[in-house]
Design an enzyme around this catalytic site. Structure first.
Site, mmCIF file in Angstrom:
data_model
loop_
_atom_site.group_PDB
_atom_site.id
_atom_site.type_symbol
_atom_site.label_atom_id
_atom_site.label_comp_id
_atom_site.label_asym_id
_atom_site.label_seq_id
_atom_site.Cartn_x
_atom_site.Cartn_y
_atom_site.Cartn_z
ATOM 1 N N GLU A 35 35.515 48.077 29.319
ATOM 2 C CA GLU A 35 35.540 46.693 28.792
ATOM 3 C C GLU A 35 36.911 46.343 28.229
ATOM 4 O O GLU A 35 37.393 45.225 28.438
ATOM 5 C CB GLU A 35 34.445 46.502 27.737
ATOM 6 N N ARG A 167 27.449 55.014 35.672
ATOM 7 C CA ARG A 167 27.958 56.298 35.191
ATOM 8 C C ARG A 167 26.764 57.229 35.043
ATOM 9 O O ARG A 167 26.084 57.233 34.008
ATOM 10 C CB ARG A 167 28.659 56.131 33.827
ATOM 11 N N GLY A 255 39.893 52.978 36.801
ATOM 12 C CA GLY A 255 40.314 51.714 36.173
ATOM 13 C C GLY A 255 40.557 50.632 37.210
ATOM 14 O O GLY A 255 40.722 49.456 36.857
ATOM 15 N N ALA A 256 40.566 50.988 38.504
ATOM 16 C CA ALA A 256 40.841 49.985 39.544
ATOM 17 C C ALA A 256 39.781 48.881 39.522
ATOM 18 O O ALA A 256 40.101 47.695 39.652
ATOM 19 C CB ALA A 256 40.871 50.656 40.918
ATOM 20 N N GLY A 257 38.522 49.272 39.327
ATOM 21 C CA GLY A 257 37.442 48.279 39.310
ATOM 22 C C GLY A 257 37.582 47.313 38.138
ATOM 23 O O GLY A 257 37.219 46.135 38.244
ATOM 24 N N ASP A 258 38.126 47.816 37.038
ATOM 25 C CA ASP A 258 38.313 46.944 35.871
ATOM 26 C C ASP A 258 39.462 45.962 36.121
ATOM 27 O O ASP A 258 39.386 44.795 35.738
ATOM 28 C CB ASP A 258 38.586 47.786 34.617
#
Ligand code: KDG
Length: 317
Positions: A35, A167, A255-258
């Site tokens: 987030e 997750r 972290g790519a998806g974020d």
């Protein structure tokens, strides 16, 4: 506030050497959490983001708050918990293809989040409420906090964007995960599953079918991420695939998806058409993988435009 998000951030330790972590003696300390990765991503793109959470009233919790505040995210809704500690997360880079994560977060301060931590006015002040499937997996009170936020968002017509971010290590059972994630997906206006997450929730099907399943489940826009290949969007009227930006050397995929979610939120807030929004999201996701760390590769607008421009030049040359 353009977007408000709710969830846990942790101190992230990464060995300074590649290989099995058991042999590592030197670590870099960073901070991460899906987030805050998104909140920092949209802030770099010039928007205003706020983060609702709890951290331990400990050294790492204080450093974490300073870090997130330093990135320009509003931390007025982050409480310091004197009874529980800030969670930890280790990222082991065994090889470029084999990245593993280990959590030390059970009973953490953020897992104590509850509906009383959700301020109605704060949610109402946002244009978007960003949620992930990580927060409801942390504890029953976190799940209730997410439900409270959804209730306020609905009441005030705030757009809900939901990334399932499955997750498995955090969910006791697959059945429970499926039930809760589909329940939240049903409340969301926009959902951002990866293909393997769609398969986890609906079983193995053709890609197009996943779009229909999420639409039938209640979403208005479904954005199906397909890694470096790109992403597709589905609405009741339309479905389109937008190609990604293959990267020669992926340094760290986490972290790519974020980054992708930050691109989606900023594109939609700028009222870009969905196709352009996905192209932006693909570019940011790709850029995140080129740098070690969850947030270090998140670009500002200029960096993103230069990346898109240079990549296109390479293709046409
Ligand atoms: O998406 C990246 C996240 O997975 C990482 O920052 C850690 O929040 C995290 C989690 O719960 O996995």
């Amino acid at each position: 506030m353009d977007v408000v998000t709710i969830g846990e951030s942790m101190a992230l330790f990464t060995p300074d050497t590649t290989g099995k972590m058991r042999y590592a003696s030197q670590f870099s300390r960073k901070f991460a959490g899906a987030e805050t990765n998104v909140a920092i991503g949209v802030t770099r793109l010039g928007l205003q983001a706020g983060w609702i959470s709890r951290v331990g009233n400990d050294e790492l919790g204080k450093a974490l708050i300073s870090f997130v505040r330093g990135e320009g995210v509003d931390i007025s809704q982050v409480k310091k918990d004197t009874q529980a500690q800030t969670g930890l997360y280790f990222k082991e880079l065994r090889s470029e293809q084999d990245v593993r994560v280990y959590y030390y977060r059970a009973g953490s301060a953020a897992s104590k989040l509850s509906p009383t931590d959700i301020n109605e006015d704060y949610i109402a002040s946002a244009k978007y409420l960003h949620l992930t499937g990580i927060t409801p997996a942390l504890s029953e009170s976190c799940y209730q906090a997410v439900k409270q936020a959804i209730e306020y968002a609905k009441k005030h017509n705030i757009t809900i964007i939901f990334d399932p971010n499955i997750r498995e290590k955090l969910w006791g059972s697959k059945e429970k995960a499926r039930q809760v994630l589909l329940e939240i997906a049903a409340e969301a206006d926009i959902v951002l599953p990866g293909v393997s997450e769609a398969a986890y929730l609906f079983g193995q099907h053709e890609l197009e079918q996943y779009g229909s399943f999420f639409l039938e489940n209640g979403a208005e826009v479904v954005i199906l991420k397909q890694g470096s290949k790109g992403a597709s969007f589905f609405t009741k009227e339309e479905q389109t695939f937008v190609p990604g930006y293959p990267i020669e050397r992926v340094v760290d995929p986490i972290g790519a998806g974020d980054g992708f979610a930050a691109g989606v939120i900023s594109g939609l807030l700028e009222k870009l058409p969905l196709e352009k929004t996905l192209a932006r999201a693909n570019a940011i996701g790709a850029m995140v993988t080129m740098v070690n760390g969850d947030v270090e590769g998140l670009p500002d607008i200029e960096e993103m435009e230069r990346f898109v421009h240079d990549t296109k030049e390479d293709v046409s040359r």
